[in-house]
Every structure is written in C-alpha cells, then in structure tokens.
Write an enzyme that holds these catalytic residues in place. Structure first.
Site, PDB file in Angstrom:
ATOM      1  N   THR A 111       0.873  -1.174   0.000  1.00  0.00           N
ATOM      2  CA  THR A 111       0.000   0.000   0.000  1.00  0.00           C
ATOM      3  C   THR A 111       0.906   1.219   0.000  1.00  0.00           C
ATOM      4  OG1 THR A 111      -1.656  -1.173   1.311  1.00  0.00           O
ATOM      5  CG2 THR A 111      -1.833   1.230   1.227  1.00  0.00           C
TER       6      THR A 111
ATOM      7  N   LYS B 215      -7.652   1.397  -2.989  1.00  0.00           N
ATOM      8  CA  LYS B 215      -7.263   0.978  -1.637  1.00  0.00           C
ATOM      9  C   LYS B 215      -7.419   2.123  -0.631  1.00  0.00           C
ATOM     10  CE  LYS B 215      -5.098  -1.336   1.638  1.00  0.00           C
ATOM     11  NZ  LYS B 215      -5.684  -2.504   2.298  1.00  0.00           N
TER      12      LYS B 215
ATOM     13  N   LYS C 293      -1.305   5.285   8.729  1.00  0.00           N
ATOM     14  CA  LYS C 293      -0.554   5.401   7.468  1.00  0.00           C
ATOM     15  C   LYS C 293      -1.520   5.553   6.285  1.00  0.00           C
ATOM     16  CE  LYS C 293       1.640   2.388   4.134  1.00  0.00           C
ATOM     17  NZ  LYS C 293       2.026   1.038   3.771  1.00  0.00           N
TER      18      LYS C 293
END
Ligand code: NAD
Length: 290
Positions: free
Chosen positions: A87, A162, A237
């Site tokens: 990611t 995502k 994050k």
C-alpha cells in the site's frame, strides 16, 4: 513460472509461500533476512529479479518501493511483469509504472485487502491498476494468492481504490466505536446495540465482521485484548495516504481528515500504538464530551 518476491514480512511471506505451494519456482529477498516456506532465499533484490518472469514487491511504503524498483527494473528482462502489492501513495505507483514502461516491463499496482489471515489462506482481494496486458499477466497469480481481483483502471487506480476503501473503513470504525460508547452511557446493552445495528441501516464491516466490542458479534481482535489484526498505526498510514491524495487533486474529504486526526492522536499521544485499530472503543468509553 519463475517468480522473484521482494519483502517477506507479515503479508509477503505467506503470499510467496502460497505461490511456491502452487508449483511456481519462487526466489525471495527481504532486508531483514526473513524467509518463506518453499521459497529459495537470495541475498539481494537484483538476484530475485534476475531472469524472473514476474517480480512481486510487498514493502512498507512508497519511498522504499521507489528505491527497490529503481534497482530491479534494470535487472528485469523485457516483457516480464512487475507487480507491487504494497500500500503506497498513488504518485509512487505511477512513477514506478512510468519507469517500468520505459524499460519494456509490464507493471501492475495491486494493493490488497484481507490482512494476514487472507494472505495465509490465499483469500486476499487485489485491486489492480495497469494496462489490460499487465493485468492479464498478473491475474493467474492473483487467483492463487487471493479469491478476487478487480482491474480498477490505469496505473495508480489500484492504490486509489485501496486508500478510498480504507478512508471509509477508518471513518466507519470511529463511528461504530463512538456509537458503542454513547450506547454505554445511555444504558443500552452492547449486545442489543449489535443485534439492532448489524441488521439496520447503521451496519458496516466494522460492526458486522470486525465488531470493536469484546464478546459481541463474530470473533475479532476486541476478543483478544485488541492485539492487531490491523494495527492502529497502519490505519494512520493509510489515512495519511488518502489525505495526501485528496490534497493533490483538491478533493474535499472532511470525514477522512477528522479520522486521520483521531488516529494520529490515538497512536502518537495516547496508548494506541501496538493496538488494533478497533481499540478506539475503550478510548471513547474513557473520554467525556469536551
Ligand atoms: P511488514 O513490515 O511485516 O513487511 C514488510 C517487509 O519489507 C519487512 O519484512 C521488511 O524487512 C521488508 N523490507 C523493507 N525494506 C526492504 C527492502 N529495501 N528490500 C527488501 N525488503 C525490504 O509489513 P506487512 O504487514 O507485510 O505489510 C506490507 C505492505 O502491505 C504494507 O504496504 C502494508 O500497508 C500493506 N498491507 C498490510 C496489511 C496487514 O494487515 N498487515 C493489510 C493490507 C495491506
């Protein structure tokens, strides 16, 4: 197929092991020296990339991806495929895609959903960005490591999907936790709250599948003293990535921004570090209206 796998951490190691178990010739590298079942360990990223039909990366962030990609793209053969499952920010995904393209290498950004359990069980969902040819070459491997893959669009579209998904997840987890804390203070039993909301319009994955209240709903990290699961710092994050992306395209994302603030406080100033992201529930219970 000869596969190079770079980044054999919590997610990468079981993913690489599943590819090896399916009969592929998998070579792996991790700076920490970790290995995976059935995978031949080599001493550098370039060694993993040399002669591979496909190279897969599963790394912590975009800066590390850019560094590793710069090294391996030179070693990869023309016509081979690079799949990044980490990611990372959309810009890093697009920058690596451009480098790969210039070298005649197919690139797919393919971040995953499903966590460590999904990686071990081969039930991940892949959200992929890249050309139709690049997706087609990666698809047979997605089918081994996961149960679903969606071709979302051009390079970067996988990362876009995502971070949008996880922005929703962060906001719904906070909403679910603050609602449970309010219900406590109103004298409503948590089980009753679950029984109603899980079949009413407030339902979500956070409530129904990953309920943050211990002893309520299916088994979840709340039933294991909030041991991650999906750590609060990883949610922090991902919320940072979605706000960075929103700034880049001037998108108004106030809920995502507030979710980022709350997880930042939870991880950096409170006791959220090392806990599952659903540990927001005891945090809200302990607090009062300010
Ligand atoms: P992790 O920290 O366990 O694994 C990352 C691995 O990369 C580590 O073993 C590290 O040593 C290695 N690494 C770092 N720099 C390297 C380099 N230059 N060369 C080779 N190896 C290097 O993290 P993870 O949980 O496996 O997550 C990997 C990625 O997947 C992250 O981007 C994360 O956001 C994403 N992700 C994680 C989950 C989850 O539930 N853990 C779920 C979905 C997505």
């Amino acid at each position: 197929m000869k596969i190079g796998f770079i980044g054999l951490g919590n997610m990468g190691a079981p993913m690489a092991a599943n590819l090896a178990a399916a009969g592929h010739d998998v070579t792996g590298f991790d700076v920490a020296g970790t290995t995976a079942k059935g995978v031949t360990a080599v001493s550098g990223a370039t060694d993993a990339a040399n002669g591979a039909d496909v190279v897969i990366t599963m790394l912590p962030n975009g800066d590390i991806l850019r560094n590793v990609a710069a090294e391996i793209i030179e070693a990869m053969r023309t016509g081979s495929t690079l799949i990044d499952c980490s990611t990372v920010d959309v810009d890093s995904a697009r920058a690596v895609a451009a480098q790969a393209d210039a070298a005649g290498i197919l690139f797919v950004d393919a971040p995953v959903s499903g966590g460590i359990g999904g990686a071990a069980g081969g039930t991940l969902t892949f959200m992929a960005g890249g050309t139709a040819d690049a997706f087609a070459s990666a698809k047979p491997l997605f089918d081994i490591m996961g149960q679903k893959s969606v071709h979302c669009g051009e390079a970067g579209a996988g990362q876009a999907a995502k971070i949008c998904n996880n922005m929703i997840l962060g906001a719904t987890m906070i909403a679910t936790c603050e609602a449970f804390a309010l219900a406590d203070k109103l004298g409503l039993e948590r089980q009753k709250m679950f029984d109603v909301v899980s079949t009413s319009s407030g339902f979500s994955w956070s409530m129904n599948t990953y309920c943050p209240a211990p002893g309520v709903g299916p088994n979840s990290p709340a039933d294991n003293d909030y041991t991650p699961g999906f750590a609060a710092e990883l949610m922090l994050k991902d919320l940072g990535l979605s706000q960075q992306a929103a700034e880049g395209v001037n998108a108004d994302t106030p809920m995502g921004a507030r979710a980022l603030e709350l997880y930042k406080t939870f991880v950096e100033d409170e006791d959220g570090r090392g806990k599952d992201f659903s540990a927001m529930l005891p945090r809200f219970v302990a607090r009062h209206r300010s």
